[in-house]
Design an enzyme around this catalytic site. Structure first.
Site, PDB file in Angstrom:
ATOM      1  N   HIS A 239     -34.797 -15.596  -9.702  1.00 52.48           N
ATOM      2  CA  HIS A 239     -35.102 -16.864 -10.360  1.00 52.48           C
ATOM      3  C   HIS A 239     -36.457 -16.688 -11.047  1.00 52.48           C
ATOM      4  O   HIS A 239     -37.469 -16.580 -10.373  1.00 52.48           O
ATOM      5  CB  HIS A 239     -35.192 -17.995  -9.350  1.00 52.48           C
ATOM      6  CG  HIS A 239     -34.002 -18.091  -8.424  1.00 52.48           C
ATOM      7  ND1 HIS A 239     -33.859 -17.281  -7.313  1.00 52.48           N
ATOM      8  CD2 HIS A 239     -32.918 -18.885  -8.458  1.00 52.48           C
ATOM      9  CE1 HIS A 239     -32.722 -17.598  -6.680  1.00 52.48           C
ATOM     10  NE2 HIS A 239     -32.140 -18.565  -7.352  1.00 52.48           N
ATOM     11  N   HIS A 251     -34.777 -26.361  -3.218  1.00 51.87           N
ATOM     12  CA  HIS A 251     -33.672 -27.319  -3.157  1.00 51.87           C
ATOM     13  C   HIS A 251     -34.163 -28.688  -2.677  1.00 51.87           C
ATOM     14  O   HIS A 251     -33.591 -29.719  -3.042  1.00 51.87           O
ATOM     15  CB  HIS A 251     -32.574 -26.824  -2.214  1.00 51.87           C
ATOM     16  CG  HIS A 251     -31.811 -25.643  -2.740  1.00 51.87           C
ATOM     17  ND1 HIS A 251     -32.269 -24.350  -2.610  1.00 51.87           N
ATOM     18  CD2 HIS A 251     -30.635 -25.571  -3.407  1.00 51.87           C
ATOM     19  CE1 HIS A 251     -31.394 -23.529  -3.161  1.00 51.87           C
ATOM     20  NE2 HIS A 251     -30.403 -24.239  -3.658  1.00 51.87           N
ATOM     21  N   ASP A 324     -31.779 -23.122 -13.063  1.00 52.45           N
ATOM     22  CA  ASP A 324     -31.186 -23.292 -11.747  1.00 52.45           C
ATOM     23  C   ASP A 324     -30.636 -24.723 -11.715  1.00 52.45           C
ATOM     24  O   ASP A 324     -30.867 -25.516 -12.636  1.00 52.45           O
ATOM     25  CB  ASP A 324     -32.229 -23.062 -10.658  1.00 52.45           C
ATOM     26  CG  ASP A 324     -31.615 -22.657  -9.324  1.00 52.45           C
ATOM     27  OD1 ASP A 324     -30.388 -22.814  -9.153  1.00 52.45           O
ATOM     28  OD2 ASP A 324     -32.359 -22.189  -8.441  1.00 52.45           O
TER      29      ASP A 324
END
Length: 601
Positions: A239, A251, A324
């Site tokens: 990422h 998250h 993402d």
């Protein structure tokens, strides 16, 4: 390397041509006029697209349901329509992404049927253009595996790093890619290019190949070649600019990376540079702040200095940049969902993954183009990159798959044997002070306890095959005092105990009671030989004082656990080497077991 797919692709192309001739997917006059060359198709398609169609190509969304045309009520609150096909057509989506929780990945036949149905929806909507979908998933293998058996399984990135074999890494990616493509999945959000320099990283860990940038870069480049050149699926390094040194999960929160620019160059950048040099199709962004690269406070996903100036400008990346998932909290803290979508595109991103507010985000992007906030030239450049990827990866020429061919590709005997052979080279024997291993299993009574209903049973079955009489007493990731007492009672009269751990170090999330650590100590106190098998992070041993026999598999995937049983019984000698340093508990500068350590017999 997996067998050639040329024959299969030729057969499918013929079937699609027959379908077109039969009129199931109508060919318009405009289609017939499309120049044959890839550049000609991209340009001709781009000039005939409406604004709404162009914007739609910038979105990759999850859709709920096992097939394209059966209504699923879970689609309604997100999209206002009920079938996956209607979602694709309403927004002219550029791509979809599959998960188990969306019911997208039940089995190979179902996956292939869903893929074909969604492609048919994309290709038959009322339009002057015919643009197939990117069909994506996250099949990193190991702890991030969306499609399980009968698809071939591998133990994941850190395990491959332990093997030190770039050839094995490429083969694993090639087999994974070929099987995905056979099921109609043409885009894999892998490999993970993060360098896991923080043992307390809750979100990357064994998804990373190594804590050493040189090894991670070598493995990333190998897997890019395996996915794209051999497996014929688009790959995505993630990422960017690097998620390896955080103790926060993006998250659920907003991580901050405190590396200096020099540290980024030395630690984080090499795998991404290797991916770019290998011709990576896509790079995925990270939802984290990196003040040394952009001190605005924005997450990298929304940062023009990082996405445009650094990734495009300094690193010279020409491919597709994808966010993402935009439903993650790390990107939602500062702005509303529609504003996030526009800002990501302004920053330099090309595709928006999993926005939680599709109607608002889609409308906001269209409005941003109409008002000039996003220029028409910038929009066209983004769409062009997406279309070029679809041409380059063969998605335009061959969007459909042949369900009848699945048995000759997915989970074949050859692929499974290759996966076993590769996995045998990954198990790392970290400690064997009491020389318990290899265990003379024949006729021995062995207790298998610890984490995982499936994990403990597979391990017990493997030891039973080697001649042991096994008992299973599964205790989970956070065993209670009663469960620990039960395991200790089960150990009585046994010749050996094998106890599996899973992130036993993480008493904040995985094991809030610290029960795994207590379980191992209680078993060691019995005086019976105890073999600890870390089925995820190798770092557990730092939190298990008194451990004399310790094997790291880096994965609880069945293929890794079966290999562990072979190592324990002596059928296979361990050859894996630690791809990370294992520091002491609470003392990161004190290394208990260094990178490269690994015992054998």
């Amino acid at each position: 390397m997996p067998r050639s797919s040329v024959t299969r692709r030729t057969a499918i192309a013929s079937a699609v041509a027959a379908t077109l001739a039969a009129g199931a997917i109508p060919v318009t006059t405009a289609d017939a006029a499309v120049p044959a060359g890839p550049k000609g198709w991209v340009q001709s398609t781009l000039v005939r697209m409406t604004l709404e169609e162009k914007v739609g190509q910038l979105f990759v969304q999850q859709v709920y349901g096992q097939d394209a045309t059966t209504p699923d009520s879970r689609n309604l609150p997100l999209y206002g329509v009920s079938t996956p096909a209607e979602v694709v057509q309403k927004y002219h989506l550029g791509g979809v992404i599959y998960f188990a929780w969306t019911d997208s990945v039940k089995n190979p036949q179902q996956i292939a049927g869903l893929s074909n149905g969604l492609q048919q929806a994309a290709l038959t909507q009322q339009s002057k253009v015919r643009i197939p979908l990117q069909v994506a998933t996250d099949q990193e293998q190991g702890v991030v595996t969306r499609i399980g058996p009968p698809a071939t399984q591998f133990p994941g990135s850190m395990a491959l790093g332990a093997s030190r074999s770039a050839d094995d890494a490429r083969t694993a990616a090639a087999i994974t890619g070929e099987e995905l493509r056979a099921m109609g999945v043409n885009t894999n959000f892998a490999p993970d290019a993060d360098v896991n320099v923080n043992p307390l990283n809750p979100v990357i860990g064994t998804r990373s190949f190594s804590s050493k940038p040189e090894l991670a870069a070598q493995m990333v480049a190998a897997q890019v070649a395996g996915y794209q050149e051999d497996g014929k699926v688009a790959a995505s390094a993630k990422h960017f600019p690097g998620h390896g040194d955080t103790a926060t999960d993006s998250h659920v929160a907003f991580p901050i990376i405190t590396h200096s620019r020099e540290q980024w160059e030395q630690l984080d950048a090499p795998p991404f540079k290797a991916a770019i040099a290998q011709g990576i199709d896509m790079i995925m962004t990270a939802h984290l702040a990196f003040p040394a690269l952009d001190d605005s406070g924005n997450p990298a996903t929304l940062s023009k200095p990082i996405m445009t100036d650094l990734l495009r400008g300094e690193l010279g990346y020409k491919g597709v940049i994808v966010t993402d998932a935009l439903e993650m909290q790390g990107v939602r803290d500062l702005y509303g969902d529609e504003e996030v979508a526009v800002r990501a595109l302004e920053a330099g991103v090309d595709q928006l993954l999993m926005t939680p507010a599709m109607d608002k985000a889609y409308a906001a992007v269209i409005d941003a183009v109409k008002t000039g906030r996003i220029s028409q030239a910038d929009l066209d450049a983004k769409v062009r990159r997406v279309l070029e990827l679809k041409v380059k990866r063969g998605i335009v020429a061959d969007p459909m798959v042949d369900p009848a061919a699945l048995g000759s590709v997915v989970g074949t005997t050859e692929h499974l044997a290759t996966a076993d052979a590769i996995t045998n080279r990954t198990s790392t024997l970290v400690k064997n002070d009491a020389k318990v291993l290899p265990l003379a299993t024949n006729g021995k009574k062995v207790l298998v306890t610890g984490y995982g209903v499936t994990t403990t049973q597979i391990l017990a079955d493997g030891l039973a095959k080697a001649g042991s009489t096994t008992t299973v007493n599964q205790t989970g990731t956070s065993p209670t005092d009663a469960q620990i007492a039960s395991a200790v009672a089960s150990a009585q009269g046994k010749d050996a105990v094998v106890v599996t751990t899973m992130k036993a170090w993480d008493t904040n999330v995985t094991d809030k009671r610290g029960g795994q650590q207590k379980l191992v100590k209680a078993l060691q106190d019995t005086g019976i030989p105890v073999i600890v098998v870390a089925t995820r992070d190798p770092y557990d041993i730092a939190y298990l004082p008194g451990t004399t026999t310790y094997l790291s598999t880096y994965s609880y995937s069945p293929v890794a656990i079966e290999a562990a049983a072979r190592v324990i019984s002596g059928a296979v000698a361990p050859t894996g080497k630690l791809p990370v340093d294992i520091p002491a508990k609470g003392a990161p500068s004190t290394v208990l077991f260094p990178f490269g350590h690994g015992l054998t017999y």
